[in-house]
Design an enzyme around this catalytic site. Structure first.
Site, mmCIF file in Angstrom:
data_model
loop_
_atom_site.group_PDB
_atom_site.id
_atom_site.type_symbol
_atom_site.label_atom_id
_atom_site.label_comp_id
_atom_site.label_asym_id
_atom_site.label_seq_id
_atom_site.Cartn_x
_atom_site.Cartn_y
_atom_site.Cartn_z
ATOM 1 N N THR A 48 81.998 79.095 38.719
ATOM 2 C CA THR A 48 82.907 80.103 39.274
ATOM 3 C C THR A 48 82.130 81.212 39.971
ATOM 4 O OG1 THR A 48 84.582 79.602 37.620
ATOM 5 C CG2 THR A 48 84.771 81.740 38.721
ATOM 6 N N CYS A 49 81.014 81.594 39.395
ATOM 7 C CA CYS A 49 80.198 82.671 39.965
ATOM 8 C C CYS A 49 79.695 82.295 41.362
ATOM 9 C CB CYS A 49 79.032 82.992 39.044
ATOM 10 S SG CYS A 49 79.516 83.388 37.345
ATOM 11 N N SER A 50 79.269 81.043 41.525
ATOM 12 C CA SER A 50 78.714 80.588 42.796
ATOM 13 C C SER A 50 79.766 80.177 43.814
ATOM 14 C CB SER A 50 77.771 79.404 42.568
ATOM 15 O OG SER A 50 76.609 79.823 41.885
#
Length: 160
Positions: A48-50
């Site tokens: 999700t972060c990337s």
């Protein structure tokens, strides 16, 4: 206790992942006299972060600047080399300052640590966004576990 609106940003030393290598920055230097949007992620290179979190702030950088933001910064409990490599991989350029809180000292001072030891990930940061003006918190939003709504760039824009 989690940091609240009206609280001062605690004093800490962070490491910035730069093209020239790690560079130390104090929270006083980062937040003093500026409007800063700081978003925290559980880890660099995570799904999700990337795929969503960091790219959203890169895409919305101009809109954030137009609303008076001086600095957009991403923080994770990773080392400065990882944060620098992740920023390079994501093409952040000079839009997002990539900050490392390797031992989670600052994250713990904010009360935003996330214990993922049982899952083999150690202590990480919760997913959050914080807006500070001249070192005082004006907005804070922390995601529920597994959620991605209140800390995305569009939510930060709406809070400004």
């Amino acid at each position: 206790m989690t940091i609240q609106v009206g609280d001062s940003i605690p004093s800490a030393r962070l490491m910035q992942g730069t093209a020239e290598g790690p560079k130390e920055i104090s929270t006083e230097e980062l937040f003093g006299g500026k409007t800063v949007v700081l978003f925290g992620v559980p880890g660099a290179f995570t799904p999700t972060c990337s795929a969503k979190h960091l790219p959203g702030y890169v895409e919305n950088y101009a809109a954030l600047k137009a609303k008076g933001v001086d600095t957009v910064a991403c923080i994770a409990v990773n080392d400065a080399f990882v944060m620098g490599a992740w920023g390079k991989d994501q093409g952040v350029g000079d839009k997002v300052m990539m900050l490392a809180d390797g031992s989670a000292d600052f994250t713990k001072k904010l009360g935003l640590e996330l214990d993922l030891v049982a899952r083999g990930l150690g202590v990480r940061s919760q997913r959050f966004v914080l807006v500070a003006k001249n070192g005082k918190v004006t907005h804070i939003a922390v995601e529920a576990p597994g959620a991605f709504e209140v800390s995305k760039a569009e939510a930060a824009l709406a809070a400004l």
